[in-house]
Design an enzyme around this catalytic site. Structure first.
Site, PDB file in Angstrom:
ATOM      1  N   CYS A   2      32.112  42.955  43.497  1.00 32.02           N
ATOM      2  CA  CYS A   2      32.262  43.915  42.411  1.00 32.02           C
ATOM      3  C   CYS A   2      31.089  44.889  42.431  1.00 32.02           C
ATOM      4  CB  CYS A   2      32.321  43.187  41.077  1.00 32.02           C
ATOM      5  SG  CYS A   2      32.499  44.284  39.650  1.00 32.02           S
ATOM      6  N   HIS A  44      36.261  44.401  23.534  1.00 32.54           N
ATOM      7  CA  HIS A  44      35.612  45.461  22.765  1.00 32.54           C
ATOM      8  C   HIS A  44      35.749  45.289  21.263  1.00 32.54           C
ATOM      9  CE1 HIS A  44      35.511  47.074  26.678  1.00 32.54           C
ATOM     10  NE2 HIS A  44      36.737  47.527  26.688  1.00 32.54           N
ATOM     11  N   ARG A  96      37.946  39.446  38.975  1.00 33.57           N
ATOM     12  CA  ARG A  96      37.743  40.747  38.322  1.00 33.57           C
ATOM     13  C   ARG A  96      39.109  41.345  38.021  1.00 33.57           C
ATOM     14  NH1 ARG A  96      37.011  44.212  34.983  1.00 33.57           N
ATOM     15  NH2 ARG A  96      35.704  46.053  35.247  1.00 33.57           N
ATOM     16  N   HIS A 154      33.790  62.563  25.931  1.00 35.96           N
ATOM     17  CA  HIS A 154      33.711  61.396  26.808  1.00 35.96           C
ATOM     18  C   HIS A 154      34.514  61.586  28.086  1.00 35.96           C
ATOM     19  CE1 HIS A 154      34.009  57.275  28.233  1.00 35.96           C
ATOM     20  NE2 HIS A 154      32.861  57.131  27.607  1.00 35.96           N
ATOM     21  N   TYR A 209      33.204  53.647  38.557  1.00 31.96           N
ATOM     22  CA  TYR A 209      32.770  53.192  39.882  1.00 31.96           C
ATOM     23  C   TYR A 209      32.138  54.330  40.685  1.00 31.96           C
ATOM     24  CZ  TYR A 209      35.318  48.969  38.720  1.00 31.96           C
ATOM     25  OH  TYR A 209      35.746  47.826  38.101  1.00 31.96           O
TER      26      TYR A 209
END
Length: 538
Positions: free
Chosen positions: A253, A132, A206, A108, A390
């Site tokens: 965002c 999560h 955010r 990952h 991002y």
């Protein structure tokens, strides 16, 4: 405690099982041990529930997941701590369970962030990234289970840890959360375009981590030049000695409108609607003035980037970070400011109190809140949110093939628009064969919105919006959005219509027709035509 033989035996069998783990498991387990708010995976299975449902879910989690399991070897926290590096296999604990997540980390892109929790408990991280901790994620997590934690060590890692979200600011009830820990929310669309300037209380929120509580009287901002090693510390009163500069700038965002892209194919990220965007007046000292005082000017430095670090930190005390190109930072017309006011008031805590860097025309992720440190450097920020989040990718790239190093970090955003009135599925009145449509349009990089086109038949025929409302700034310093209004004809006798909108900026950039062409695994840069289906009534 289990013997060495039992550990090796269990690992051998466990490793065979891992070869059959699905691609989906690797995607979801990016959340384990706090893979980073920047790769926060808001799964489509995690729909917002009311308080009673959430409590029921929490009770189920405590009863079912991380519980003691018969037949597994027992390990102490000392045993777990010896497995904090890939070469030793990476272990973590959760409640009564011990887990080996080595194979996941190796694949990952957020692996280096996960290693911050290696050799310890994931519970502090899940306190931060509580969104999560869902049954879906935990079901997969349990498949990485290798043992039980010694009874005396259960809860020891978090026994004295307070809830990091216990001191969050009060929020307006109108905000619609997409996650609560960390808090992320957007206002209702019908309120978004009521004013050219978004009220502070209704500006989208955010947050990647808990909101820090900072005393403005003791606040300090460190500014340093890596090459000369020159450093300077500024208090809030020092910043206010610089000429006060005010700009009107939209902040958006990167994941705004992600929920629409998800309808094409699932993506990973918060399920934002069309309101993860706001327009405000920001006041503060220009960054170029502060840097000039340190001898850092255009033509007098070989630095390539300016890095920003926030005062919001994760359990390993790692701050949120980002960077922008040096050209943007040093350009007096770039209007980068160290803002201490939002709409004429001290910046609210949710939006960066006491100081936030405002980088107009650039993605919200680079507008670092609770600014604590500025570094002038040849290097881009090495923060997770700059390097492994991002960023945009081609539609064919998935989590097994993605290479974050090959894609540049998002800076300026593309042209975008959205319909805010009427809403999806609404029954709207047709008057004299026309209906009223209203929304916003914006383009990054200081590009002005010069036209908005609206369709009532799914994009076959278009009509220009009647009214474009914006501030007087012109290209290439048009940092704020445009509120548009259109009265558009509908076909006679029709009972339904699909409304579409596309905007055109001052460089004649416009929006792509559909999301299939721009789909990406993180669901960012979602700027295809916005479509709203409505029912028509006379």
């Amino acid at each position: 405690m289990g013997t060495v033989h039992s550990q090796h035996s269990y690992h051998s069998e466990w490793n065979k099982q891992q070869q059959h783990q699905s691609r989906q498991k690797h995607q979801v387990l990016a959340t384990l041990a706090g893979a980073g708010a920047g790769v926060a995976l808001w799964l489509k299975y995690n729909h917002q529930a009311d308080a009673a449902t959430q409590q029921s879910s929490e009770d189920e989690i405590l009863e079912k997941y991380g519980a003691h399991r018969n037949g597994l070897p027992e390990y102490t926290l000392d045993d777990v701590s010896k497995h904090s590096k890939l070469e030793d296999r990476v272990w973590v604990s959760y409640r009564h369970g011990v887990y080996d997540i080595t194979d996941f980390i190796a694949k990952h892109p957020g692996g280096e962030k996960i290693l911050l929790g290696a050799g310890g408990s994931v519970e502090p991280f899940w306190s931060l990234y509580a969104v999560h901790k869902s049954p879906y994620v935990l079901d997969l997590f349990e498949e990485y289970r290798i043992g039980n934690l010694a009874p005396d060590d259960v809860g020891e890692s978090v026994r004295n840890m307070d809830d990091p979200y216990s001191n969050e600011p009060r929020r307006h009830a109108a905000l619609k959360p997409s996650s609560k820990k960390p808090f992320n929310a957007e206002p209702p669309l019908i309120l978004l375009v009521d004013s050219l300037i978004t009220p502070n209380e209704l500006f989208y929120v955010r947050n990647h981590l808990p909101v820090p509580d900072i005393d403005a009287s003791t606040y300090e901002l460190e500014v340093c030049d890596e090459k000369s090693e020159k450093e300077k510390v500024l208090m809030l009163k020092d910043l206010k000695k610089y000429p006060k500069h005010t700009i009107t700038s939209t902040i958006m965002c990167a994941g705004n409108r992600r929920s629409e892209m998800t309808k094409v194919k699932g993506v990973k990220g918060l399920s934002w609607g069309q309101a993860a965007i706001g327009n405000a007046k920001w006041s503060g000292a220009r960054l170029c003035d502060v840097l000039k005082d340190m001898g850092i000017e255009d033509g007098k430095t070989d630095a390539l980037h300016v890095q920003f670090e926030g005062l919001d930190t994760d359990p390993a005390n790692m701050p949120y970070g980002a960077s922008i190109p040096i050209e943007k930072a040093l350009d007096p017309h770039g209007d980068v400011i160290l803002a201490y006011e939002m709409n004429g008031e001290p910046i609210p805590r949710d939006h960066g109190y006491p100081v936030r860097v405002i980088v107009p025309g650039v993605v919200g992720a680079r507008n670092v809140k609770w600014l604590g440190r500025i570094i002038v450097s040849k290097n881009e920020s090495d923060a997770h949110w700059q390097q492994n989040d991002y960023k945009g990718f081609a539609p064919n790239v998935d989590w097994d093939t993605v290479d974050f190093k090959k894609s540049p970090a998002i800076q300026e955003l593309p042209v975008i628009s959205a319909i805010c009135e009427p809403l999806e599925g609404e029954s709207v009145k047709v008057k004299n064969g026309k209906l009223k449509v209203k929304g916003y349009a914006w383009s990054g990089g200081g590009r002005k919105i010069v036209r908005v086109d609206v369709s009532t038949d799914g994009g076959k025929n278009w009509q220009e919006a009647n009214v474009l409302e914006s501030d007087e700034a012109r290209h290439p310093w048009a940092w704020g959005w445009t509120i548009w209004t259109a009265e558009v004809p509908v076909l006679r006798g029709e009972s339904e219509a699909q409304l579409c909108v596309k905007a055109v900026d001052s460089q004649y950039n416009t929006q792509p027709e559909n999301f299939e062409n721009i789909w990406n695994l993180r669901g960012v840069l979602a700027n295809a035509y916005h479509r709203v289906n409505v029912k028509l009534r006379k």
